[in-house]
Design a protein around this motif. Sequence first.
Motif, mmCIF file in Angstrom:
data_model
loop_
_atom_site.group_PDB
_atom_site.id
_atom_site.type_symbol
_atom_site.label_atom_id
_atom_site.label_comp_id
_atom_site.label_asym_id
_atom_site.label_seq_id
_atom_site.Cartn_x
_atom_site.Cartn_y
_atom_site.Cartn_z
ATOM 1 N N UNK A 39 0.853 -1.339 0.097
ATOM 2 C CA UNK A 39 0.026 -0.075 -0.053
ATOM 3 C C UNK A 39 0.870 1.271 0.090
ATOM 4 N N UNK A 40 2.159 1.208 0.767
ATOM 5 C CA UNK A 40 2.820 2.368 0.574
ATOM 6 C C UNK A 40 3.330 2.699 -0.663
ATOM 7 N N UNK A 41 3.848 1.602 -1.260
ATOM 8 C CA UNK A 41 4.452 1.664 -2.815
ATOM 9 C C UNK A 41 3.311 2.358 -3.599
ATOM 10 N N UNK A 42 2.066 1.870 -3.369
ATOM 11 C CA UNK A 42 1.024 2.146 -4.055
ATOM 12 C C UNK A 42 0.771 3.607 -4.071
ATOM 13 N N UNK A 43 0.748 4.320 -2.746
ATOM 14 C CA UNK A 43 0.474 5.678 -2.645
ATOM 15 C C UNK A 43 1.791 6.409 -3.197
ATOM 16 N N UNK A 44 2.749 5.868 -3.048
ATOM 17 C CA UNK A 44 4.048 6.724 -3.635
ATOM 18 C C UNK A 44 3.968 6.772 -5.180
ATOM 19 N N UNK A 45 3.455 5.869 -5.893
ATOM 20 C CA UNK A 45 3.395 5.977 -7.451
ATOM 21 C C UNK A 45 2.259 6.512 -7.673
ATOM 22 N N UNK A 46 1.133 6.580 -7.100
ATOM 23 C CA UNK A 46 -0.017 7.239 -7.142
ATOM 24 C C UNK A 46 0.300 8.736 -7.012
ATOM 25 N N UNK A 47 0.872 9.149 -6.298
ATOM 26 C CA UNK A 47 1.343 10.655 -6.094
ATOM 27 C C UNK A 47 2.410 10.954 -6.934
ATOM 28 N N UNK A 48 3.085 10.221 -7.689
ATOM 29 C CA UNK A 48 4.219 10.451 -8.763
ATOM 30 C C UNK A 48 3.041 10.739 -9.953
ATOM 31 N N UNK A 49 2.142 10.068 -10.105
ATOM 32 C CA UNK A 49 1.195 10.079 -11.132
ATOM 33 C C UNK A 49 0.456 11.537 -11.147
ATOM 34 N N UNK A 50 -0.135 11.679 -9.881
ATOM 35 C CA UNK A 50 -0.985 12.983 -9.840
ATOM 36 C C UNK A 50 -0.072 14.373 -9.962
ATOM 37 N N UNK A 51 1.112 14.242 -9.678
ATOM 38 C CA UNK A 51 2.073 15.375 -9.659
ATOM 39 C C UNK A 51 2.294 15.593 -11.237
ATOM 40 N N UNK A 52 2.468 14.257 -12.117
ATOM 41 C CA UNK A 52 2.683 14.395 -13.429
ATOM 42 C C UNK A 52 1.499 14.832 -14.347
ATOM 43 N N UNK A 53 0.371 14.436 -13.896
ATOM 44 C CA UNK A 53 -1.049 14.673 -14.840
ATOM 45 C C UNK A 53 -1.395 16.344 -15.054
ATOM 46 N N UNK A 54 -1.195 17.213 -14.041
ATOM 47 C CA UNK A 54 -1.496 18.617 -14.495
ATOM 48 C C UNK A 54 -0.561 19.248 -15.237
ATOM 49 N N UNK A 55 0.937 18.752 -15.749
ATOM 50 C CA UNK A 55 1.809 19.313 -16.475
ATOM 51 C C UNK A 55 1.437 18.762 -17.889
ATOM 52 N N UNK A 56 0.536 18.075 -18.164
ATOM 53 C CA UNK A 56 0.267 17.579 -19.377
ATOM 54 C C UNK A 56 0.725 16.060 -19.864
ATOM 55 N N UNK A 57 0.824 15.427 -18.429
ATOM 56 C CA UNK A 57 1.541 14.027 -18.846
ATOM 57 C C UNK A 57 0.143 12.951 -18.674
ATOM 58 N N UNK A 58 0.481 11.806 -18.982
ATOM 59 C CA UNK A 58 -0.894 11.011 -18.706
ATOM 60 C C UNK A 58 -0.136 9.679 -18.105
ATOM 61 N N UNK A 59 -1.211 8.938 -17.411
ATOM 62 C CA UNK A 59 -0.574 7.639 -16.777
ATOM 63 C C UNK A 59 -0.186 6.522 -17.774
ATOM 64 N N UNK A 60 0.810 6.045 -17.650
ATOM 65 C CA UNK A 60 1.106 4.850 -18.288
ATOM 66 C C UNK A 60 0.323 3.610 -18.348
ATOM 67 N N UNK A 122 9.872 -0.374 -16.430
ATOM 68 C CA UNK A 122 8.328 -0.292 -16.223
ATOM 69 C C UNK A 122 7.735 0.875 -15.339
ATOM 70 N N UNK A 123 8.722 1.017 -14.037
ATOM 71 C CA UNK A 123 8.341 2.084 -13.264
ATOM 72 C C UNK A 123 9.283 2.920 -12.943
ATOM 73 N N UNK A 124 10.217 3.379 -14.105
ATOM 74 C CA UNK A 124 11.123 4.387 -13.994
ATOM 75 C C UNK A 124 10.632 5.666 -14.231
ATOM 76 N N UNK A 125 9.594 5.639 -15.167
ATOM 77 C CA UNK A 125 8.524 6.829 -15.245
ATOM 78 C C UNK A 125 7.141 6.211 -15.252
ATOM 79 N N UNK A 126 6.615 7.007 -14.302
ATOM 80 C CA UNK A 126 5.087 6.529 -14.143
ATOM 81 C C UNK A 126 4.291 7.208 -15.243
#
Length: 951
Positions: A39-60, A122-126
């Motif tokens: 769960x901790x790892x899930x939350x870390x990756x989810x946070x990375x995703x949410x940080x990336x999306x506002x600047x024009x990225x999309x989740x892999x 796979x998870x180098x860039x989310x």
Amino acid sequence: MDLWEIILFFWAPICRHIGYFKDLNNNVETLNRKTKKLKRKHDEIQAEVEDAIPVGKRQKTLVENWLTEVRNTENQVDSIRLELALRRICTDHSSRYTLGKRVVEKLEDIKKLNKKLKAKGVFDKVAESSRHPRVLEKQTSLPRGQQSTFEQTLEEIWQCLNEEENGIIGICGMGGIGKTTLMKEINNRCTNTRDFDVVIWITVSKDLNLGLIQEEIGNRLGMKFDRNEDKVDKLFARLKNLRYLLILDDLWESFSLIQVGIPKPDKQNRCKIAITSRSVAVCNAMGADKSIKVRALTTEEAWNLFCETCGDAVLLSETRPVAEEVAKECSGLPLAIKTVGGAMRGKDKKEVWRNALRALEGASPEVSGMERQVFLPLKLSYDSLENDEIKSCFLYCSLFPEDYLIPIDVLVRYWAMEEGFIENVNNLEEASNKGHDILERMKDACLLEKVSCGNEFVRMHDLLRDLAIWITSPSSSSIEGTKFLVKAGEGLVQPPEEKMWGGVVRISLICSKIKHLQITPDCPNLVSLFLNQNSQLRTIHSNFFQLMPKLQILDLSATGIESLPMSLLLLVNLRVLSLRYCKDLVEVPPLGKLKELQILDLSESGLKNFPQGIASLVKLKRLDISLTSFTTIPYAMIYGLPSLEEVSMTNLEEHVDGATFSEAVNMKRLRSLSISVSNLNGFIALDMFHRWFSGLTSFHVTVKSAFCLPLSNKQISIGECDKFPCGIEGLIKYAFSLDLYKSKGLTSLSKFQGDLKSLRDLRVDECSEVECIIDWREVGDDAFQCLQRLDLYSLPNLEKVFDGGAPPPLNTSLQNLRRIWVDECEKLRSLFSSSMVEQLHQLEELTIMKCFQMKEIIAVDKLPHNSFPKLRVLRLVYLRELESICSQRFMFISLEEMKVISCPMLKKLPLFSSSIHEIKGNIEGEREWWEGLEWEDEKAKSLYTRIYKGP
């Protein structure tokens, strides 16, 4: 296979199955530990995703799938924990075995998920480059020009979006005026800024679907919703971490942001919502902090856009004059300009252009695309009106000429009568209130325009008028039932052919040049006939009204008719007859047969003899005989009409005397009275009269006064009296407005004491003996507590407006005063004492003119802090001795306009703001005066020069 091999073959599965039962507790502890770690790892990756999306990225996709698997596994583990808790580690061997097996399977699932997590790359860039960029650009073509209407509106919208206090902005206007185009420009402008993390465009349109709005916002953010997932919470969780601009285009009804999952914009999240709508009411219901009305293009802008759309054909010398008229018919509406321009592109024959002009002037859809691309989209606004009454009012407005200032009272009165409002309410006032409410709804829907000359008129946009005429045209494809014949303002010299009159319900020939009506049209369905403002109309055929059995409204005002035919008496259903301003009218037939008549207007007509038969009009509710020259007036008969609610008989040839007026107390249904009296004797002291008078909702009583413009619905006007009327206090206490004109025997208004506490407007004009308006030593604490407007004109002996120092500390006088206008008061040397200023915290407008001895505006002792906090307009005109506004330094924190004309001694200006860097507004004055001003420093001069406009 020997025995040992057989034992080994079965031993591993047996041990595994025994382990399900025996090792359950240890396995559960291991599962809990590994689940928390996952769960901790899930939350870390989810946070990375949410940080990336506002600047024009999309989740892999692989990352998205892994996160989904983790959430599913967590849910299954939670299910196991719940079952264990319920069974309390049960001793039932079968259940313990089943749970043990599930625990081991989940441990295997977690092992696989961890293995995927460690897979190379796979998870180098989310996240990766998104198909959902921060801003999706829109194709648009905005009419250009540095000072164009659209450019100005665009800047106004952009400024509103950048103002902290505006979270929700409404952009309102009629269909086709360019709201969507403007917001597309705003959307595209966001590509060059980092003001918003994401710009979301949602086209809502007519049928509101909240689920679809949620889906579109989710798609814009790259989100996917599971079938049973709560969209509201998921959207809210995503949007609350973003600074978003949400554009809701073409919104027709309001909805709750909370129900969709949209966080409300505020100063903390700095988010914005922009709404385009045809309805101001919708924007208000959505909680708009500010609404911006989109205006039509100017004539020049419309022509430029028309040329751009139409091409070079419009510039040919042969076609250009007609092309310019065609462009004007589009009334500055970009949708119509582009539609007509496109249809006429390449047309170089003047005959074709003339035919197009004819079609447009007649609201005919002959021009290619007009019906489909202009009338039908505009008709959506008409169709969306909430009931048939409002639709009827919209269509009724088309009876008035193009660009006509429609008098609200006339519109409401006629239309209310025809629609039968008066039959569903108690009196004319309630019918009028209902009509005004409907007009406000039409304004909110951008179907009527407010006009700058006051609240007495409205105007209908030319294209909307064309739409209404198209809807009601007998040849229209829009079948609405009610059909009109509208030729208002077209300058007809002859009336329409008789065959055109049959079958229509309303006919308008307003502002024509018809001289004679020598026809007998067959109009079995005609309800309203408008012939007013045909100034050349002299005669009407004796049988003209013979075949109009249903006629209810007949307006012949401002015509040149000398008499009315006897066929008028066949109009047994007539409810309204207006002969206002028929200066040449000398006789009318006896009106006693018009039993249904409810409104009769004879004001400013040429009649000398009072019409016969009026005593029989038992349903008459409104009678206006103002400014007439009747030789005799049967007052007793008028006061005896049982249904009369409104009477107007001001400025008659002979003023009514008080004794005659006192009979009015017998009019039990009377609600509104306008009357001129020669004196107040004979009734002013009667208790019965005062009780009756206080019950009126509207009155205008003039005492020996020339005609005065009304200031409010309860007004007393006193003029040209040799001696100020005794006992007037008895009336003033009921009035909202007091107008004093050339009245003698009055040095101040202090004598009225408590009778002034309800007064809202005071105008004192050419009263030569007035020395001050109020002496605070002589009046109560609540005198002038409601006063909003004070106008003083030509008072040669006025030395002080307010005398006796300042009002007492708890005095509420003048605390609602919003406007002061002082003109030609030659002895005034100052206007306020500094202590007086404390009362004026609501003052918005101050004008002082031709006070030739005035030295300063405020005679200062010590000026209160934050004086004049709401003053927006200051005009100083022809004050040749004025040296200062105030000798003490102070600031006008809200001033927007300052005009200074012929004030040569005024050398210093007050500050316009608490911070000179926030300076706003404009200053107007002569160049010579401006160049002679004295400044504290060059910086102040430079800043003020920015808003100086010159003469």
